[in-house]
Design an enzyme around this catalytic site. Structure first.
Site, PDB file in Angstrom:
ATOM      1  N   ARG A  76       3.418  30.041  20.861  1.00  0.00           N
ATOM      2  CA  ARG A  76       3.324  29.179  19.682  1.00  0.00           C
ATOM      3  C   ARG A  76       4.600  29.234  18.843  1.00  0.00           C
ATOM      4  NH1 ARG A  76       0.535  30.271  14.932  1.00  0.00           N
ATOM      5  NH2 ARG A  76      -0.653  31.919  15.947  1.00  0.00           N
ATOM      6  N   TYR A 130       4.363   1.865  13.425  1.00  0.00           N
ATOM      7  CA  TYR A 130       3.251   2.128  14.332  1.00  0.00           C
ATOM      8  C   TYR A 130       1.980   2.311  13.506  1.00  0.00           C
ATOM      9  CZ  TYR A 130       0.232   4.981  17.331  1.00  0.00           C
ATOM     10  OH  TYR A 130      -0.845   5.498  18.009  1.00  0.00           O
ATOM     11  N   ASP A 195      12.205   6.099  13.032  1.00  0.00           N
ATOM     12  CA  ASP A 195      11.426   6.166  14.264  1.00  0.00           C
ATOM     13  C   ASP A 195      12.163   5.296  15.283  1.00  0.00           C
ATOM     14  OD1 ASP A 195       9.638   5.833  16.388  1.00  0.00           O
ATOM     15  OD2 ASP A 195       7.871   5.843  15.102  1.00  0.00           O
ATOM     16  N   LYS A 220       6.438   8.062  25.264  1.00  0.00           N
ATOM     17  CA  LYS A 220       6.863   6.741  25.714  1.00  0.00           C
ATOM     18  C   LYS A 220       8.055   6.839  26.668  1.00  0.00           C
ATOM     19  CE  LYS A 220       3.688   5.328  22.778  1.00  0.00           C
ATOM     20  NZ  LYS A 220       3.381   6.485  21.923  1.00  0.00           N
TER      21      LYS A 220
END
Length: 405
Positions: A76, A130, A195, A220
């Site tokens: 982590r 988005y 973005d 993506k």
């Protein structure tokens, strides 16, 4: 140096072309280790026989957020495979660092939490974004307050507690573009987050135009094969340290197998993007000349995304495709099409959605690597199936737009 102690911050090599960097960044140490393929480290924890030294490293991380020196401690906190991907992406974007997360939304959430922890909860944003990014800002789920504006209104919208200005360019789903350099000037000392998911570093590197933070849904184009869920933020090392601390505290870590696949995806990113963009530009030209299409959106910067409004029922087109996959998401090697008002932007208030240019007749297509003639045949058959030519009264001049808002 063995594979488990990968140095994520080696001295930068002589500047290389993007295509070369995509293949070699994050892998520069492999030959010296006798390796060719990137090692995949699936460990969740690592042995340490010096608890005092371990405590000192953890204290150092808590102070600065810098990656611990030496072998990993716990997955982590850091992972060698993920560190390789982060190094590669930072090199492609031209930033000091990058921090990967379990999804693009986890990445954006971490950015907002860092700024909120400094008492800077106000965000200035430009629509469209988005749909889930829009919702995260608007709903105040993590205590943010947002002012929506157009690019010309950014400077006037900034307040003393503004922690971030956010734009997406080309925007999802209208492919509208903003002048990053002009927006960055308007931001003053407030960090600009871009973005850049649709563009990727192949088409634009926002930091070269004044942005300070670059966000990608790595799900993506960076992954490129529809089999990875991930997000990544490219930024300077100071901000990256804060992001790592948030990632450690909230647990939004990227699985090392996803990092491995992302590294593999980066190696073909320039080739995939350029091939898909060539096909997308061809399809955009054909759609603009088709009497069944009311308007076409294709960005001046290029790319593999095409959006278009139909005169008929867009749901008929979705139901009519056979080669193209009707599905949410984008950036895969195969072509996808979806209806934003029903899916990706459904969560956005209807009036806000429409005022941002997301009409009910808009379709968004992510062009893949298939042959253009096969794709056009599938599209034209889907357009003909149940949606007819516009009546003279409703037709008017068809429009083609190169991402003007």
């Amino acid at each position: 140096m063995d594979a488990l102690s990968f140095d994520a911050s080696p001295a930068l090599p002589t500047p290389r072309a993007l295509a070369t960097e995509a293949v070699h960044a994050g892998r520069d140490d492999l030959a010296a280790q006798g390796l060719h393929a990137v090692p995949l480290d699936l460990s969740t924890t690592y042995p340490s026989y010096d608890a005092r030294a371990e405590a000192a490293r953890i204290d150092a991380f808590a102070t600065t957020g810098a990656r611990p020196d030496g072998p990993p401690v716990y997955a982590r906190l850091d992972n060698p495979t993920t560190a390789r991907f982060e190094t590669a992406l930072a090199r492609l974007e031209g930033t000091q660092s990058a921090v990967a997360f379990a999804s693009g939304m986890a990445a954006l959430t971490a950015v907002l939490l860092v700024r909120a922890s400094m008492g800077l909860r106000h965000v200035v944003a430009v629509r469209p974004l988005y749909g889930c990014s829009d919702h995260l800002l608007t709903a105040g789920l993590i205590g943010t307050e947002v002012t929506w504006t157009d690019p010309a209104g950014i400077a006037d919208a900034i307040r003393p507690d503004t922690g971030l200005v956010m734009v997406e360019t080309p925007a999802n789903p209208t492919l509208a573009e903003v002048d990053i350099r002009a927006v960055a000037r308007a931001c003053g000392s407030v960090p600009l987050l871009v973005d850049s998911t649709f563009a990727t570093p192949v088409l634009q590197r926002p930091v070269e135009h004044g942005a300070r933070i670059v966000l990608h849904s790595a799900t993506k184009y960076l992954g490129g094969h529809g089999d990875v869920l991930a997000g990544v933020v490219a930024c300077d090392e100071e901000f990256a340290g804060k992001l790592r601390q948030v990632r450690f505290a909230t647990g939004g870590v990227l699985h090392p197998l996803a990092s491995y696949l992302l590294l593999r995806g980066l190696s073909t990113l320039p080739v995939r993007m350029r091939a898909a963009a060539t096909t997308a530009a061809d399809l955009a030209r054909r759609l603009a000349a088709d009497p069944r299409i009311a308007r076409v959106y294709y960005p001046e910067i290029g790319g593999a995304m095409v959006s278009f409004e139909v005169y008929g029922d867009p749901h008929d087109v979705i139901a009519g495709v056979r080669l193209i996959t009707p599905a949410v998401s984008l950036g895969s090697v195969d072509t996808l099409i979806q209806h934003p008002a029903s899916i990706s932007h459904r969560i956005v208030d209807e009036d806000d959605r429409r005022s941002a240019g997301v009409s009910d007749r808009l379709l968004r297509m992510s062009v893949g690597l298939e042959d253009v003639e096969d794709l056009w045949r599938d599209l034209t058959e889907a357009l003909s199936a149940r949606s007819g030519r516009p009546a003279a009264a409703e037709g008017g001049a068809r429009e083609s737009r190169s991402a003007a808002r």
